[in-house]
Each structure stands twice: as structure tokens, then as C-alpha cells.
Design a protein around this motif. Sequence first.
Motif, short mmCIF file in Angstrom:
data_model
loop_
_atom_site.label_atom_id
_atom_site.label_comp_id
_atom_site.label_asym_id
_atom_site.label_seq_id
_atom_site.Cartn_x
_atom_site.Cartn_y
_atom_site.Cartn_z
N SER A 42 -21.59 -9.88 -28.17
CA SER A 42 -21.22 -8.94 -29.23
C SER A 42 -22.05 -9.21 -30.48
O SER A 42 -22.55 -10.33 -30.69
N GLY A 44 -20.98 -9.66 -33.48
CA GLY A 44 -20.34 -10.74 -34.24
C GLY A 44 -20.75 -12.11 -33.72
O GLY A 44 -21.08 -13.01 -34.50
N THR A 45 -20.74 -12.27 -32.40
CA THR A 45 -21.16 -13.54 -31.80
C THR A 45 -22.64 -13.80 -32.06
O THR A 45 -23.04 -14.93 -32.36
N ARG A 78 -18.93 -11.24 -40.30
CA ARG A 78 -17.61 -10.81 -40.81
C ARG A 78 -17.42 -9.31 -40.61
O ARG A 78 -16.38 -8.85 -40.16
N SER A 81 -17.01 -8.29 -36.88
CA SER A 81 -15.77 -8.75 -36.26
C SER A 81 -14.55 -8.01 -36.79
O SER A 81 -13.52 -7.93 -36.12
N THR A 82 -14.67 -7.41 -37.98
CA THR A 82 -13.56 -6.64 -38.53
C THR A 82 -13.73 -5.14 -38.32
O THR A 82 -12.87 -4.37 -38.69
#
Length: 84
Positions: A42, A44-45, A78, A81-82
Motif C-alpha cells: 500500500s 502508506g506502507t 499519514r 493511511s487516513t
Amino acid sequence: MIGPNMLYPNISESDRSMIRYLLRWAPFDGGDDEIFPTFGISPGTFYLRVGRLLQAEPDRIPHHNLAELIAYCARKARATSTGR
């Protein structure tokens, strides 16, 4: 001519690929939709991993705006992931 393995010596090929991807797309604040198909993780990762790599290997990553890249990775991790 600098070969691809000389750009980031002593870093794995997968890590080099992630760094090159970040350097290519960060100026445009884009590329998120191609992270999963390209790296299988992803966004985020991806940003967490690359940000940690940049922090852990600052002398091995030749870039004049390293602190800005690390901050960019933290912000993108951040945001992705949000869902923002």
C-alpha cells in the motif's frame, strides 16, 4: 556514466527501486496509484518503509533535500493511511 548499482551502493535493488520511484514522483506529489501495482504494498506502507530507509541510511542516499524527503514520506504515510 553512473550505473544503477552505483547510485545507492550497499542498498538492495528493491530499496533502490523504491528510492528512485520516490525521487521521480515526489516533486509532483503523485504516483500513489501506481505504488501497489509496482511494489505490491500500500502507499502508506511504501512511504513508511522509504522514510525509515532514508533515516537509517542518510550517508548512503545522496540527495541535497534528504530532510525534506523524510518529512514528505511522513506526511504521505499519514495522509494515505487516513484516506486523505
